[in-house]
Design an enzyme around this catalytic site. Structure first.
Site, PDB file in Angstrom:
ATOM      1  N   ASP A 111      13.085 -28.534  -9.145  1.00 14.85           N
ATOM      2  CA  ASP A 111      12.220 -27.515  -8.535  1.00 14.85           C
ATOM      3  C   ASP A 111      12.882 -26.149  -8.611  1.00 14.85           C
ATOM      4  O   ASP A 111      13.875 -25.904  -7.927  1.00 14.85           O
ATOM      5  CB  ASP A 111      11.939 -27.891  -7.080  1.00 14.85           C
ATOM      6  CG  ASP A 111      11.064 -26.871  -6.375  1.00 14.85           C
ATOM      7  OD1 ASP A 111      10.273 -26.206  -7.053  1.00 14.85           O
ATOM      8  OD2 ASP A 111      11.182 -26.738  -5.140  1.00 14.85           O
ATOM      9  N   ASP A 304       7.798 -21.346 -11.322  1.00 12.31           N
ATOM     10  CA  ASP A 304       8.141 -22.417 -10.385  1.00 12.31           C
ATOM     11  C   ASP A 304       7.759 -23.781 -10.962  1.00 12.31           C
ATOM     12  O   ASP A 304       6.584 -24.127 -11.034  1.00 12.31           O
ATOM     13  CB  ASP A 304       7.413 -22.167  -9.059  1.00 12.31           C
ATOM     14  CG  ASP A 304       7.674 -23.249  -8.024  1.00 12.31           C
ATOM     15  OD1 ASP A 304       8.554 -24.102  -8.255  1.00 12.31           O
ATOM     16  OD2 ASP A 304       6.997 -23.242  -6.982  1.00 12.31           O
TER      17      ASP A 304
END
Length: 519
Positions: A111, A304
């Site tokens: 992440d 992201d």
């Protein structure tokens, strides 16, 4: 970490109600499709200084410069990191990691939108494995509780340190800050195949404070690798939330040439918290949306990997949907498809991608007078979800609206090899060779283009980050507490000791309260 669906994941109902048959330019819809909004870290606390020592001799390597070649006998062997990821955009891409002594094997979600390294620390009905600190002789608890909240889901755990190794990563073992998750809510979801999260953003987002050294900062310091990593996710055109073995690559310390074709185009990192970039304009089917460029960066634009969809600020999202609907060859379309509440289903023999336009995002080049564009074909944003019976294939819309950011998530990232060059404060994009459907590329990069038609700065100059807001909040609460204490003392003072005002006294109420307004 973000989603929509964000990792952690996408929950799809298995029962869909379908009516009629699929036509060439008409889609059937089935309800419901649950779309989870992106998760974002929230909150910060008093500084906690956690800088674990390596406890070992640092492996050889160069800390500066750009690594572009593998050294099979040294710390950096990029070829060993190729295809070290598994997963899909619906439930995230994860890396196998060995934690503790003796090692416990866990799958860790990658992440780039958060900064904590955390693993399940107790049994959970939605995870198949967890890390047991009591079984590790090298685990050291810091006794510090940490909570990370996302817009969807949260967890609470305890900070500690332990040794980690990566079977398909850097050579050697490293001591890393680890949060063992003891309680969670809507974080681990049914069907996910990972047991923790690897936050690769900057320490400004680390919880409970930025003084907690992040996973990648620890690797850079201990392994003396360049401050750069790169990411390839190979799920283009494949079912979302499929077998979980689509694959991908997380290259730590540099760039692997076999993972991209053509040139790498770089855009500056505007702020070092998320990987915030500057977007200049969007095009649908080659037509400019003609919005003020600040709309694309309201209130930030970030890259992201923990967000499944391409998320757009509400005004931009509405303009994109209208442009796609106007440009596409779809005769009738339910609004539920655009909002994520419905799936569109076609006969399996048909490929609906030919009915939709190409989507292009313009990013500012390192030379601020130039830009380049990354484009995705419909194969990336019209995403297969599941098959109904023998004849129907159902798809979702891989773009959603956002109230606080434009997020370049997996919908776009699956088309590119993305380089997070922290050393030179830039994010790079190159075409990924795995971004192909039926043998044809589904992503493009073109440039340079002039920026004469856009503002010199499309990012708001006022950027109040989360940690700053929390510090200000604590300061204001302390001030209020002090004022309250003074008022209580004054109430307790006997009347004869209190000052009696005369006509010559002046009380200025405006000076007694300083008001702050936060946007």
């Amino acid at each position: 970490m973000g989603t929509a669906l964000a990792a952690p994941g996408l929950l799809l109902p298995l029962l869909l109600l379908l009516a009629g048959t699929a036509g060439l330019c008409r889609a059937l819809f089935s309800l419901p499709l649950r779309v989870v909004p992106p998760r974002r870290p929230a909150g910060s606390a008093a500084p906690v200084v956690l800088r674990p020592g390596s406890g070992q001799q640092d492996p050889p390597g160069a800390a500066d410069g750009l690594a572009l070649a593998s050294d099979p006998g040294g710390t950096l062997n990029f070829l060993a990191m190729v295809e070290n990821l598994q997963g899909d955009s619906g439930r995230g891409y994860y890396l196998e990691m060995l934690i503790g002594t003796p090692p416990q094997a866990l799958n860790i979600l990658v992440d780039t939108g958060s900064s904590n390294f955390a693993v399940a620390g107790v049994p959970d009905p939605d995870v198949t494995s967890y890390f047991d600190p009591e079984l590790s002789s090298t685990y050291r608890s810091q006794g510090v509780e940490v909570t990370v909240k996302y817009s969807q889901g949260s967890w609470t755990g305890v900070l500690g340190t332990d040794v980690i190794t990566m079977p398909k990563g850097l050579y050697g073992s490293y001591i890393i800050n680890i949060a063992t998750i003891l309680e969670s809510e809507n974080f681990f979801l049914p069907g996910v195949k990972w047991h923790g999260i690897l936050g690769l953003a900057y320490d400004a987002l680390a919880k409970p404070s930025s003084s907690v050294e992040t996973f990648f900062d620890s690797l850079v310091r201990q392994a003396k690798i360049p401050d750069i990593f790169s990411l390839q996710m190979c799920g283009a055109g494949l079912p979302v939330s499929g077998s979980g073995t689509n694959g991908g690559s997380l290259v730590l310390g540099g760039i692997e040439p076999s993972l991209f074709t053509g040139d790498i185009w770089y855009t500056p990192i505007k702020e070092e918290w998320y990987y915030q970039v500057e977007i200049l304009k969007l095009e649908v089917g080659g037509q400019n949306l003609d919005l003020d460029c600040r709309e694309y960066n309201a209130d930030k634009a970030i890259v992201d990997s923990g967000t499944t969809l391409l998320r757009l600020p509400e005004k931009v999202f509405s303009a994109v949907v209208q442009a796609i609907a106007r440009t596409s060859l779809i005769q009738e379309f339910s609004s539920g498809f655009w909002t994520g509440s419905q799936l569109a289903c076609w006969d399996r023999a048909e490929k609906p991608w030919s009915l939709f336009p190409k989507l292009s995002i313009y990013l500012r080049d390192e030379n601020s007078s130039r830009s380049f564009r990354i484009s995705i074909l419909p194969q990336l944003y019209i995403q297969p979800i599941l098959v109904i019976g023998d004849n129907l294939q159902c798809y979702r819309f891989g773009i959603s609206s956002s109230t606080n950011a434009l997020v370049i998530g997996a919908t776009v990232m699956e088309g590119f090899y993305v380089i997070f060059d922290r050393a030179q404060r830039r994010v790079g994009f190159a075409v990924s060779p795995c971004a192909e459907v039926d043998g044809s590329p589904v992503s493009e990069i073109e440039g340079p283009f002039t920026t004469a038609d856009v503002a010199s700065n499309c990012v708001s100059s006022v950027s109040v980050h989360e940690p700053v807001l929390w510090i200000a909040s604590y300061a204001l609460m302390s001030l209020c507490g002090l004022i309250l204490l003074v008022l209580i003392v004054l109430l307790l003072i006997p009347p004869r000791c209190q000052h009696r005002y005369t006509d010559n006294d002046v009380v200025n109420d405006e000076s007694s309260l300083v008001r702050h307004r936060w946007k």
